[in-house]
Scaffold this motif. Sequence first.
Motif, PDB file in Angstrom:
ATOM      1  N   THR A   1       9.430  13.104   0.519  1.00 20.49           N
ATOM      2  CA  THR A   1       9.706  13.917   1.706  1.00 20.49           C
ATOM      3  C   THR A   1       8.975  13.401   2.943  1.00 20.49           C
ATOM      4  OG1 THR A   1       7.924  15.441   1.063  1.00 20.49           O
ATOM      5  CG2 THR A   1      10.165  15.983   0.349  1.00 20.49           C
ATOM      6  N   SER A   2       7.874  12.667   2.762  1.00 21.85           N
ATOM      7  CA  SER A   2       7.197  12.080   3.913  1.00 21.85           C
ATOM      8  C   SER A   2       6.341  10.908   3.464  1.00 21.85           C
ATOM      9  CB  SER A   2       6.323  13.108   4.638  1.00 21.85           C
ATOM     10  OG  SER A   2       5.191  13.444   3.854  1.00 21.85           O
ATOM     11  N   ALA A   3       6.199   9.922   4.357  1.00 20.28           N
ATOM     12  CA  ALA A   3       5.354   8.753   4.114  1.00 20.28           C
ATOM     13  C   ALA A   3       4.654   8.424   5.423  1.00 20.28           C
ATOM     14  CB  ALA A   3       6.181   7.571   3.632  1.00 20.28           C
ATOM     15  N   ALA A   4       3.334   8.570   5.423  1.00 22.11           N
ATOM     16  CA  ALA A   4       2.549   8.321   6.642  1.00 22.11           C
ATOM     17  C   ALA A   4       1.631   7.124   6.427  1.00 22.11           C
ATOM     18  CB  ALA A   4       1.725   9.557   6.992  1.00 22.11           C
ATOM     19  N   TYR A   5       1.687   6.183   7.364  1.00 23.57           N
ATOM     20  CA  TYR A   5       0.821   4.998   7.335  1.00 23.57           C
ATOM     21  C   TYR A   5      -0.009   4.986   8.612  1.00 23.57           C
ATOM     22  CZ  TYR A   5       4.206   3.536   3.810  1.00 23.57           C
ATOM     23  OH  TYR A   5       5.024   3.490   2.707  1.00 23.57           O
ATOM     24  N   HIS A   6      -1.303   4.723   8.450  1.00 26.03           N
ATOM     25  CA  HIS A   6      -2.187   4.704   9.614  1.00 26.03           C
ATOM     26  C   HIS A   6      -3.124   3.505   9.519  1.00 26.03           C
ATOM     27  CE1 HIS A   6      -4.562   6.016  12.993  1.00 26.03           C
ATOM     28  NE2 HIS A   6      -5.672   5.965  12.255  1.00 26.03           N
TER      29      HIS A   6
ATOM     30  N   PRO B   1      -7.002 -18.931   8.921  1.00 25.35           N
ATOM     31  CA  PRO B   1      -7.249 -17.646   9.606  1.00 25.35           C
ATOM     32  C   PRO B   1      -6.050 -16.713   9.442  1.00 25.35           C
ATOM     33  CG  PRO B   1      -7.602 -19.538  11.076  1.00 25.35           C
ATOM     34  CD  PRO B   1      -6.874 -20.045   9.881  1.00 25.35           C
ATOM     35  N   VAL B   2      -6.335 -15.438   9.209  1.00 23.88           N
ATOM     36  CA  VAL B   2      -5.282 -14.425   9.073  1.00 23.88           C
ATOM     37  C   VAL B   2      -5.711 -13.160   9.800  1.00 23.88           C
ATOM     38  CG1 VAL B   2      -4.515 -15.311   6.838  1.00 23.88           C
ATOM     39  CG2 VAL B   2      -6.195 -13.456   6.930  1.00 23.88           C
ATOM     40  N   TRP B   3      -4.719 -12.378  10.196  1.00 24.22           N
ATOM     41  CA  TRP B   3      -4.957 -11.046  10.743  1.00 24.22           C
ATOM     42  C   TRP B   3      -4.716 -10.033   9.633  1.00 24.22           C
ATOM     43  CZ3 TRP B   3      -6.998  -9.772  15.379  1.00 24.22           C
ATOM     44  CH2 TRP B   3      -7.005 -10.740  16.378  1.00 24.22           C
ATOM     45  N   ASN B   4      -5.749  -9.262   9.305  1.00 22.42           N
ATOM     46  CA  ASN B   4      -5.623  -8.204   8.307  1.00 22.42           C
ATOM     47  C   ASN B   4      -5.574  -6.842   8.993  1.00 22.42           C
ATOM     48  OD1 ASN B   4      -5.541  -9.619   5.845  1.00 22.42           O
ATOM     49  ND2 ASN B   4      -7.750  -9.966   5.919  1.00 22.42           N
ATOM     50  N   PHE B   5      -4.541  -6.085   8.671  1.00 26.84           N
ATOM     51  CA  PHE B   5      -4.365  -4.741   9.222  1.00 26.84           C
ATOM     52  C   PHE B   5      -4.615  -3.733   8.095  1.00 26.84           C
ATOM     53  CE2 PHE B   5      -2.135  -7.534  12.053  1.00 26.84           C
ATOM     54  CZ  PHE B   5      -2.270  -6.968  13.310  1.00 26.84           C
ATOM     55  N   TYR B   6      -5.845  -3.202   8.074  1.00 24.25           N
ATOM     56  CA  TYR B   6      -6.244  -2.267   7.024  1.00 24.25           C
ATOM     57  C   TYR B   6      -5.881  -0.843   7.427  1.00 24.25           C
ATOM     58  CZ  TYR B   6      -9.163  -6.145   5.371  1.00 24.25           C
ATOM     59  OH  TYR B   6      -9.624  -7.362   4.925  1.00 24.25           O
ATOM     60  N   GLY B   7      -5.628   0.004   6.437  1.00 27.11           N
ATOM     61  CA  GLY B   7      -5.315   1.376   6.775  1.00 27.11           C
ATOM     62  C   GLY B   7      -5.089   2.243   5.563  1.00 27.11           C
ATOM     63  N   SER B   8      -4.555   3.415   5.821  1.00 27.67           N
ATOM     64  CA  SER B   8      -4.338   4.409   4.774  1.00 27.67           C
ATOM     65  C   SER B   8      -2.859   4.760   4.701  1.00 27.67           C
ATOM     66  CB  SER B   8      -5.166   5.669   5.061  1.00 27.67           C
ATOM     67  OG  SER B   8      -4.802   6.236   6.309  1.00 27.67           O
ATOM     68  N   TYR B   9      -2.498   5.384   3.597  1.00 28.32           N
ATOM     69  CA  TYR B   9      -1.131   5.858   3.409  1.00 28.32           C
ATOM     70  C   TYR B   9      -1.175   7.187   2.680  1.00 28.32           C
ATOM     71  CZ  TYR B   9      -2.194   3.471  -0.992  1.00 28.32           C
ATOM     72  OH  TYR B   9      -2.808   3.041  -2.144  1.00 28.32           O
ATOM     73  N   TYR B  10      -0.128   7.982   2.874  1.00 24.71           N
ATOM     74  CA  TYR B  10      -0.076   9.296   2.230  1.00 24.71           C
ATOM     75  C   TYR B  10       1.382   9.668   2.009  1.00 24.71           C
ATOM     76  CZ  TYR B  10      -1.509  14.026   0.979  1.00 24.71           C
ATOM     77  OH  TYR B  10      -1.749  15.189   0.305  1.00 24.71           O
ATOM     78  N   PHE B  11       1.745   9.978   0.756  1.00 23.62           N
ATOM     79  CA  PHE B  11       3.105  10.338   0.395  1.00 23.62           C
ATOM     80  C   PHE B  11       3.158  11.791  -0.076  1.00 23.62           C
ATOM     81  CE2 PHE B  11       3.050   5.743  -1.249  1.00 23.62           C
ATOM     82  CZ  PHE B  11       3.356   5.237  -0.001  1.00 23.62           C
ATOM     83  N   THR B  12       4.209  12.485   0.277  1.00 20.62           N
ATOM     84  CA  THR B  12       4.466  13.817  -0.282  1.00 20.62           C
ATOM     85  C   THR B  12       5.856  13.814  -0.906  1.00 20.62           C
ATOM     86  OG1 THR B  12       5.389  14.662   1.799  1.00 20.62           O
ATOM     87  CG2 THR B  12       3.011  14.944   1.436  1.00 20.62           C
ATOM     88  N   TYR B  13       6.028  14.653  -1.937  1.00 22.03           N
ATOM     89  CA  TYR B  13       7.277  14.674  -2.688  1.00 22.03           C
ATOM     90  C   TYR B  13       7.827  16.094  -2.755  1.00 22.03           C
ATOM     91  CZ  TYR B  13       5.770  10.024  -4.086  1.00 22.03           C
ATOM     92  OH  TYR B  13       5.367   8.723  -4.074  1.00 22.03           O
ATOM     93  N   SER B  14       9.121  16.168  -3.032  1.00 20.21           N
ATOM     94  CA  SER B  14       9.800  17.456  -3.014  1.00 20.21           C
ATOM     95  C   SER B  14       9.291  18.408  -4.095  1.00 20.21           C
ATOM     96  CB  SER B  14      11.311  17.252  -3.198  1.00 20.21           C
ATOM     97  OG  SER B  14      11.586  16.524  -4.390  1.00 20.21           O
TER      98      SER B  14
END
Length: 505
Positions: free
Chosen positions: A429-434, A458-471
């Motif tokens: 139902t939702s997927a949030a990436y930050h 050399p590389v660019w690393n984009f670290y973050g969080s994720y959160y999923f919700t289900y029906s």
Amino acid sequence: MKRNTILKKTLACISLMALLLTGCAKVPEAITEKTNTERLEEKAVVTLAAAPAEKTQESQEPQEPPMHSSPLYEKLGAPTRYTAVLNPISDIVTITVDAPVYLPDIDKLPTLHVSPRDFTEQEVMQLFSALCGDTVMYKARQQMTRQEIMERIEDVQTEMETATDKDRIKKLESNLTYWQEAYENAPETLEQEVSQGQLEERQLGLKEYLGKYMALDAYEQQTDYYTHTGKSFHVHGQTFDKNLKSSYDFPISGSIWYDRDDSFGQYLNYNQRTWIADETLVPADARGLAMTPLQARQRVESFWKDSGFSDMAVVAVYLTQNTDTGLSGGTDTPDAYGDNSAYVVACGRSIHGILPPPPSGGDPHWAFESCTFTITDRGIETFIWNSPYAYGDETTEDSSLLSFAAIDEIFQKMMTVKYDETGDAGTLTSAAYHIDRVALEMSRLTNRKSSEKGLLIPVWNFYGSYYFTYSDGHAFGSEDREGFPQPLLRINAIDGTLIEPRYGC
């Protein structure tokens, strides 16, 4: 934790890993050694070429860098803080960025060849002396006494009395024969032999010869063949003199590991490791720690200096728990040291003052180099150093890097390509990436022509969080992940292609 919850989290984690395993674009001729990469799905390349991303980044006035005063900020046009709101097609997906940007405090980054190597005898002796100190360490027993074997025989006979499964009975009969034969050749007693940290040659394979390797296993107290207490020190080198007729796929990574006490941190490697931004304060969620992350860093830096490793440096400090959090799916057995926290200090070899790549997963055949200490107020609890690199010639000492504006465009487009189509048979139902941290770092690319050669780039690393919700009401997020945080996106800083963090392609 209930088993059905664990299962759902496991399935959600597998689903996320499947999303992360999209292909990687081919490195152009500018890099002289081609990498073992695959092209991204066709629509990603076409979309990027056909429609340049509209900027949603909020422009900001230049600030003081959060950790460094690197000349690369000006050279690459990089902000010290990056904010953006991306616009996915799917209405259940949100992607936001509010992150400090970390650049190494140098003016140029090299590209150089790397290959696997073994630990030297000198390195082993230095680490054995530094970690074990004045503690008398005994060589691991390679044999069992008659009494110990008799206990195994009795265990098998006891199980045979109640076993009903035919396959299990057949296995037990085979085991009984094995232990009875071993009993005939076993000694009554064994003398303990003191180890001075020397490597010994071992053979792989019993009935079929597979190869040889150099190894060391030493214990402070070994109560019987299977159990020990106190300190332990182990080395497992790369396999050599291989049986070329064997189809066995030998890993090419050597390992050194040490425990101060085997009862510490039984589930340590299964737990989430959270990167620490401010090392001057004890984290608010730390339990049982009085020392700061900075003090843990300084302890490790002193260890390297005192042990004679002048080129080893600390990459970062992480917070973890030394107990079972339920992520491993194991039992809720409490840790002997209590439900406390620990620092994991990640290290690596400094290259011309450049810090090495952060810890990462990798191809099981050739793992990425990883070197970590686990630190508590008591001192060094564990030490693990896997897959050391041999650094070869530089392709260039000053890599031609894309501007941050170019990286920004690629990032915004490819984040939506990778994560916009998140789905789980209609139940998501939702997927949030930050994104909460952006860093210019180094990473290994594997050579397509050889699985034992690579480039450090050399590389660019984009670290973050994720959160999923289900029906069904279930939810899953990055707080449930295990191990070191992995970037949601890794971009080749030279040509802008995506790199799969787990495999370096």
